[in-house]
Scaffold this motif. Structure first.
Motif, PDB file in Angstrom:
ATOM      1  N   UNK A 291      -6.004 -45.068 -94.515  1.00 44.04           N
ATOM      2  CA  UNK A 291      -6.221 -44.432 -95.814  1.00 44.04           C
ATOM      3  C   UNK A 291      -6.352 -42.917 -95.661  1.00 44.04           C
ATOM      4  N   UNK A 292      -7.039 -42.466 -94.613  1.00 43.36           N
ATOM      5  CA  UNK A 292      -7.177 -41.028 -94.368  1.00 43.36           C
ATOM      6  C   UNK A 292      -5.798 -40.398 -94.187  1.00 43.36           C
ATOM      7  N   UNK A 293      -4.940 -41.100 -93.454  1.00 44.88           N
ATOM      8  CA  UNK A 293      -3.575 -40.606 -93.256  1.00 44.88           C
ATOM      9  C   UNK A 293      -2.813 -40.581 -94.585  1.00 44.88           C
ATOM     10  N   UNK A 294      -2.940 -41.666 -95.362  1.00 47.91           N
ATOM     11  CA  UNK A 294      -2.247 -41.764 -96.653  1.00 47.91           C
ATOM     12  C   UNK A 294      -2.669 -40.642 -97.608  1.00 47.91           C
ATOM     13  N   UNK A 295      -3.972 -40.340 -97.649  1.00 49.52           N
ATOM     14  CA  UNK A 295      -4.482 -39.315 -98.564  1.00 49.52           C
ATOM     15  C   UNK A 295      -4.590 -37.938 -97.905  1.00 49.52           C
ATOM     16  N   UNK A 296      -4.081 -37.833 -96.672  1.00 48.82           N
ATOM     17  CA  UNK A 296      -4.085 -36.577 -95.913  1.00 48.82           C
ATOM     18  C   UNK A 296      -5.484 -35.983 -95.793  1.00 48.82           C
ATOM     19  N   UNK A 297      -6.415 -36.812 -95.345  1.00 48.99           N
ATOM     20  CA  UNK A 297      -7.801 -36.393 -95.178  1.00 48.99           C
ATOM     21  C   UNK A 297      -8.132 -36.290 -93.695  1.00 48.99           C
ATOM     22  N   UNK A 298      -8.931 -35.310 -93.362  1.00 45.58           N
ATOM     23  CA  UNK A 298      -9.439 -35.218 -91.996  1.00 45.58           C
ATOM     24  C   UNK A 298     -10.424 -36.365 -91.802  1.00 45.58           C
TER      25      UNK A 298
END
Length: 150
Positions: free
Chosen positions: A19-26
């Motif tokens: 999900x972090x990758x999908x939403x471009x979150x650190x």
């Protein structure tokens, strides 16, 4: 849509990483593995090192960058504590964690205010599952929370 069963803390960490990758979150993940490392122990006996199923207990702490601030503590006992911009949701089932994170980052999470009893509530409807509600502490409305009023 029901939640896929996340059989382990590691499976939940993997789902949150995706999900972090999908939403471009650190993302920052800290793992605590072993009875001497985890913060609470109910699965094993008083001096046990392994859980009843013979596995090492695994707890993880995850912080996601961006807005809102989001941190998760995943416990070996199949539950999690999730904090969204200072609002703490305790005892969220581990299986609901990915849906919870998705609801926060896709705009499903919202704030409702009430005159009686007075207060503002952060409401997180998890698609295909429960809706989680927590009272927002007085004077704790962050810019993100303020932008989520319905």
């Amino acid at each position: 849509m029901t939640h896929p069963h996340l059989p382990s803390t590691q499976a939940a960490v993997t789902a949150v990483r995706a999900l972090a990758e999908e939403f471009r979150l650190e993302i920052t993940v800290t793992d605590d593995i072993g009875a001497d490392q985890t913060s609470r122990r109910t699965s094993s006996g008083a001096f046990g090192v392994l859980d009843e199923d013979g596995s090492l207990p695994h707890e993880a702490y995850i912080e996601l960058g961006g807005s809102p601030s989001l941190s998760l503590r995943l416990y070996p006992e199949d539950d999690a504590r999730i904090t969204v911009d200072g609002v703490e949701f305790a005892d969220v089932p581990r299986d609901a964690v990915p849906g919870f994170v998705r609801a926060v980052h896709t705009g499903l999470a919202h704030v409702k205010g009430r005159f009686f009893p007075p207060g503002q509530w952060l409401i997180v409807p998890v698609p295909g599952g429960e809706t989680y509600k927590e009272l927002i502490p007085m004077m704790a409305l962050t810019p993100w929370l303020s932008s989520r009023f319905r």
